[in-house]
Design a protein around this motif. Structure first.
Motif, short mmCIF file in Angstrom:
data_model
loop_
_atom_site.label_atom_id
_atom_site.label_comp_id
_atom_site.label_asym_id
_atom_site.label_seq_id
_atom_site.Cartn_x
_atom_site.Cartn_y
_atom_site.Cartn_z
N VAL A 188 -2.76 -38.47 -39.39
CA VAL A 188 -1.51 -39.16 -39.71
C VAL A 188 -1.21 -40.25 -38.68
N GLY A 189 -1.39 -39.91 -37.40
CA GLY A 189 -1.14 -40.86 -36.33
C GLY A 189 -2.07 -42.06 -36.37
N THR A 190 -3.24 -41.88 -36.96
CA THR A 190 -4.19 -42.99 -37.10
C THR A 190 -3.91 -43.81 -38.35
N PHE A 191 -3.65 -43.13 -39.45
CA PHE A 191 -3.51 -43.82 -40.73
C PHE A 191 -2.22 -44.63 -40.82
N VAL A 192 -1.11 -44.07 -40.34
CA VAL A 192 0.19 -44.72 -40.52
C VAL A 192 0.24 -46.11 -39.88
N GLY A 196 1.88 -55.74 -43.14
CA GLY A 196 2.66 -56.72 -42.40
C GLY A 196 3.86 -56.15 -41.67
N ILE A 197 3.91 -54.82 -41.48
CA ILE A 197 5.00 -54.16 -40.77
C ILE A 197 4.55 -53.86 -39.36
N ASP A 198 5.44 -54.03 -38.39
CA ASP A 198 5.10 -53.79 -36.99
C ASP A 198 4.58 -52.36 -36.81
N PRO A 199 3.30 -52.19 -36.41
CA PRO A 199 2.74 -50.84 -36.27
C PRO A 199 3.36 -50.03 -35.14
N ALA A 200 4.10 -50.70 -34.25
CA ALA A 200 4.76 -49.96 -33.17
C ALA A 200 5.74 -48.94 -33.71
N LEU A 201 6.18 -49.18 -34.94
CA LEU A 201 7.07 -48.23 -35.62
C LEU A 201 6.44 -46.84 -35.67
N ALA A 202 5.10 -46.79 -35.71
CA ALA A 202 4.39 -45.51 -35.87
C ALA A 202 4.25 -44.75 -34.58
N THR A 203 4.68 -45.31 -33.44
CA THR A 203 4.56 -44.58 -32.18
C THR A 203 5.87 -43.94 -31.76
N GLY A 204 6.91 -44.08 -32.57
CA GLY A 204 8.21 -43.56 -32.21
C GLY A 204 8.59 -42.29 -32.94
N ALA A 241 1.84 -31.09 -32.42
CA ALA A 241 1.70 -32.01 -33.55
C ALA A 241 2.27 -33.38 -33.20
N GLY A 242 3.46 -33.38 -32.60
CA GLY A 242 4.08 -34.65 -32.21
C GLY A 242 3.28 -35.37 -31.14
N ASN A 243 2.79 -34.64 -30.13
CA ASN A 243 2.03 -35.25 -29.04
C ASN A 243 0.73 -35.87 -29.53
N VAL A 244 0.00 -35.13 -30.34
CA VAL A 244 -1.28 -35.63 -30.85
C VAL A 244 -1.05 -36.86 -31.73
N GLY A 245 -0.01 -36.80 -32.57
CA GLY A 245 0.29 -37.95 -33.43
C GLY A 245 0.64 -39.19 -32.65
N VAL A 246 1.45 -39.03 -31.60
CA VAL A 246 1.83 -40.18 -30.77
C VAL A 246 0.62 -40.72 -30.02
N GLN A 247 -0.24 -39.83 -29.49
CA GLN A 247 -1.45 -40.29 -28.80
C GLN A 247 -2.33 -41.12 -29.74
N SER A 291 -1.55 -42.66 -32.60
CA SER A 291 -0.93 -43.90 -33.04
C SER A 291 -0.85 -44.91 -31.91
N ALA A 292 -0.63 -44.44 -30.66
CA ALA A 292 -0.56 -45.36 -29.53
C ALA A 292 -1.88 -46.08 -29.32
N ILE A 293 -3.00 -45.35 -29.45
CA ILE A 293 -4.32 -45.96 -29.29
C ILE A 293 -4.56 -47.00 -30.38
N ILE A 294 -4.17 -46.69 -31.60
CA ILE A 294 -4.37 -47.61 -32.72
C ILE A 294 -3.50 -48.85 -32.55
#
Length: 449
Positions: A404-408, A416-424, A327-333, A335-338
């Protein structure tokens, strides 16, 4: 030719400083590039670093100061008098000088500005201080070469010679009208091949890429990357030419932003370096570690609610780390692409279309991984329903984690929030909890307990 700072060479420099052999030391350092001098200063203690800065001409050390480690630069500047700092700023481009002033206490900054000998240079520096640090106005330098559209080629060449003395690198020649409004750019080839009496307006290229003082640094970087620009002019609200952003400034900006995003994605909430104090490093790391702890407690609480199921089918407990990790790996993948797409301005279409695409991708990956996991568990346990429950849970978890990893990051970016927050850790922890909850709900439904 690249110069390498060896241990023996550094020891020689320190020895010359201790002996106060300024003549020999100056002779050695004057032959070096300012980046090499900065590398040497970074390796010295404060007293030794200040010795070198005071020894060399400001024309040399002003460039070196901008290459120093930020903490070392702050220490060196704090050891200099306002007049000595002003001498350094006199030799810097306005954008670099403004960056230095921004880091100084207000009372010291005022003294430094007052001590700058070139009043026009001081005025230009102060003008840059009113812009946001990460805007085109905050990134630009005032130094540039501009000519009036009504001048002749002869008058233009004479004026360019005078202006170029204060410009380190002439990337472009900009054309303005009597009100300083940007009208185009001038090609050196067209200038050299035109008649001496030809008005500049007849040979300049009216089409020129530019940005406004309020354009974000990210947008400036995107435009310069897209059009392979070495420099881009900056205009104010009245379309008057006020400066230019050069490629070295935008590379520094991109590097700093990448470092911030990397730290944020790694669960570090402040801009810190390895040499910072333990307290500063703790403040930067602790918030996300607390989030991870809360997430772990939440996951444990969820598992406690299914204790009877785990007791009856202990094998389900054995696959809990796998489900959480996937779950964590797929979410990070996802979100990282987005996040990468947002940074490069490559995302097309609506959020809905992006979620549908990600769901289809997750379904394909989920089917393949689910089949592989079913084959393994069935071969190992010989329990059809248990194997089916684990593999179907994995399929569902991958879909949810992908969505979730795509939407967040898309939602964060829209607000206006840094989306990099979603890759951590944020996305990893949330998907761990969702994953475990989905896992046991589906397992209970299939097994029938």
């Amino acid at each position: 030719m690249q110069f390498n700072i060896t241990k023996d060479f550094l020891e020689e420099i320190i020895t010359l400083i201790e002996r106060d052999d300024s003549a020999r030391l100056e002779h050695i350092l004057e032959e070096l590039h300012f980046a090499d001098i900065a590398e040497i200063i970074d390796e010295l203690n404060l007293e030794q670093a200040v010795y070198i800065v005071k020894l060399l001409d400001s024309e040399k050390t002003s460039e070196a100061l901008m290459e120093l480690d930020e903490d070392q630069r702050d220490r060196v500047l704090n050891a200099l008098s306002p007049k000595e700092i002003a001498d350094e700023l006199d030799e810097m481009d306005t954008d670099d000088a403004a960056d230095i002033l921004n880091d100084l206490p207000d009372n010291i900054a005022k003294e430094v500005i007052s001590a700058i000998e070139d009043s026009q240079h001081a005025e230009d520096i102060v003008d840059l201080l009113r812009y946001e640090e990460n805007s085109a106005g905050g990134l630009m330098a005032k130094e540039l070469v501009k000519v009036n559209e009504n001048w002749t080629v002869t008058g233009c060449v004479s004026e360019m010679r005078a202006q170029a003395e204060n410009v380190t690198r002439v990337h472009s020649i900009y054309v303005v009208d009597n009100n300083d409004k940007l009208k185009g750019r001038l090609s050196l080839k067209d200038l050299l091949t035109s008649s001496e009496t030809t008005p500049i307006k007849e040979v300049c290229k009216p089409k020129v890429d530019y940005v406004t003082v309020n354009t974000t640094g990210e947008e400036v970087a995107r435009i310069m990357r897209k059009y392979d620009l070495e420099a881009i002019p900056v205009v104010d609200e009245l379309d008057r030419l006020v400066g230019r952003v050069t490629i070295d400034d935008i590379v520094d900006f991109i590097t700093e932003e990448a470092e911030k995003d990397y730290q944020l994605a790694s669960g570090i909430s402040q801009d810190v370096e390895a040499n910072d104090s333990i307290w500063d490093l703790t403040k930067a790391r602790l918030p996300w570690l607390v989030l991870g702890l809360v997430g772990g407690i939440g996951a444990a609480a969820i598992m406690g609610g299914f204790e009877h199921l785990i007791k009856e089918y202990a094998v389900l407990f054995l696959f809990t780390p796998l489900i959480a990790a996937m779950a964590g790996n797929v979410g990070v993948q996802s979100s990282a692409i987005i996040v990468q797409g947002i940074a490069n301005d490559d995302l097309k279409g609506s959020i809905g279309n992006r979620l549908i695409k990600e769901m289809l991708l997750a379904m394909l990956n989920g089917v393949i991984l689910g089949i592989l996991l079913f084959a393994y568990t069935y071969f190992a346990e010989r329990e059809f329903l248990t194997s089916l429950a684990i593999s179907v849970s994995l399929f569902a978890v991958i879909i949810v984690a992908g969505l979730v990893g795509t939407f967040v990051p898309l939602a964060l970016h829209k607000r206006g929030i840094d989306p990099a927050l979603a890759t951590g850790p944020f996305i990893t922890t949330s998907n761990d909890i969702f994953g475990i909850l989905i896992y046991f709900i589906i397992a209970r439904a299939i097994i029938g307990i």
